[in-house]
Design a protein around this motif. Sequence first.
Motif: not given
Length: 389
Positions: A107-112, A288-289, A295-297, A355-356
Motif C-alpha cells: 500500500i505504501s508504494f501505491g499498489y492496489t 521500477q521494482i 525493502l521487502l527483502a 516482479h516485486v
Amino acid sequence: MMEHSLVFSFFLIFTGAAVLATIALYTRQPLLVAYIVLGALLGPYGYSFIQDTALLSEISHIGIIFLLFLLGLDMQPSHLVHMLKKATLVAIFSAIIFMAVGYVVGISFGYTTTEAVIIGVALMFSSTIIGIKLLPTTVLHHKHTGELVVGLLLLQDVIAILVLLFLNSGDNGSSQLASFLKTAVALPVIIVGAFIFVRFILLPLIQKFDRFHEYIFLVAIGWCLGLAELAQLAGLSAEIGAFIAGVTVATSPIAQYIATSLKPLRDFFLILFFFSIGASFNLGLLGQIIIPALLLALLVLVLKPVVFRFLLQSISEDNKLAWEVGFRLGQISEFSLLIAYMATSAALIGQEASHVIQATAILTFLFSTYVVIFNYPNPIAVSDKLRRD
C-alpha cells in the motif's frame, strides 16, 4: 528440432553451471548463487541463449517433488504428528504477521489493495527448497531442530495450497467451496490409502525382489511420482503427494537405501529449478521494482528470525535453537513465486507487482543462504567445521 534444442539447452546449463560453480567455490560463495546468476545471464532477459524457460521450469519442478519425497523418507510418522501439533500456532501467527508487513509495504508504494494483499500473502511462506537443502540429512533431520524446521515448512505448505486453490478456483463461489471440500476429503483418503498400499503391496514386492537394485530404484520413482500425480488430481499439490509417499515408506528398512540412490537425481533437477528462477526474471523492470523489493527483502531477512525466535520461545523452545530455526526460515518461498505467476495469469496483479515478489524471492534466497552457510551446519558450507552432509 525440439530434441536438439533441449539437448543444447542442457549443454549450456550444466556446462555453464560447472564453470560458475568452480568460480563460486574458489571465491567461497554458495552454489545456489551460481545457478541463479547463470539463469539471468543465459535466459531471455539476458543474452537469450535459452528462450523456452517455461519448459525448463516444468522439468525442474520434478526436483522439488523428489526433494519432498526424500524428506518424507527421513520422517517417522509418530515424530511428524507430534511436531505438527506443536508448530501449528507458530505457523499461523507468523503467517498473519508477515502478511500484514507485506500488505503495508504494498500500500505504501501505491499498489492496489488486491496487489498489496497478494504481496502480503507471498511473504507468509519460507522456502521448502532452501530450508531443506541446507539441513544436513545425517544430523539435523533426526534432531529437534530439523523436526521444527520441517514441521513449520509443511504447515506453511498446507496454507500455501489453500491460497493456490483459491486463486485457481475463479470467481464462482460454489466452485471454490467444492474445491475446498474435495481437498478436505482427499487428503485423509490419500494418506490412509497410501499406508495400506505400502504395507500390503509395495513393501512385499520390494522384499521379494530386493536383490535387483534397479527394480527398487524404479519402484521408488514410480511410487513418488504416482502419488504426486494423484495428489494433484485431487486438488492438492504434487509436493504434498510426494511427501506422503516418502513418509509411508519411512518405517521400512529400505528407506535409507532409496534416499541415498535418489539424491543425485534430486540435485540434477534442483539445478534446473534455480536456473529457471534466474532465467524467468525480467531485468528490464529492475529500475521500477528495485526499491520496494529491497525493502521487502530487508524486512523479511531481519524480521523472520526475530518473529520465529519470539514465537518459538513462547512454546518453551531454547533461545539458541529458536534463533537458528528463524534464520533457516529467513526467506520467502518458491510458493511465493507460484502465487505471483498465478495471480498475474488471473489478472489480479500487474507485471510490476509480480516482479516485486520475484525480486524479493531471489534476494532473500541469496542472502538467507549466505547467513546459514556461514553460521550453521549445512551440506554446502565453505568451512569444513560447518559442513555436514
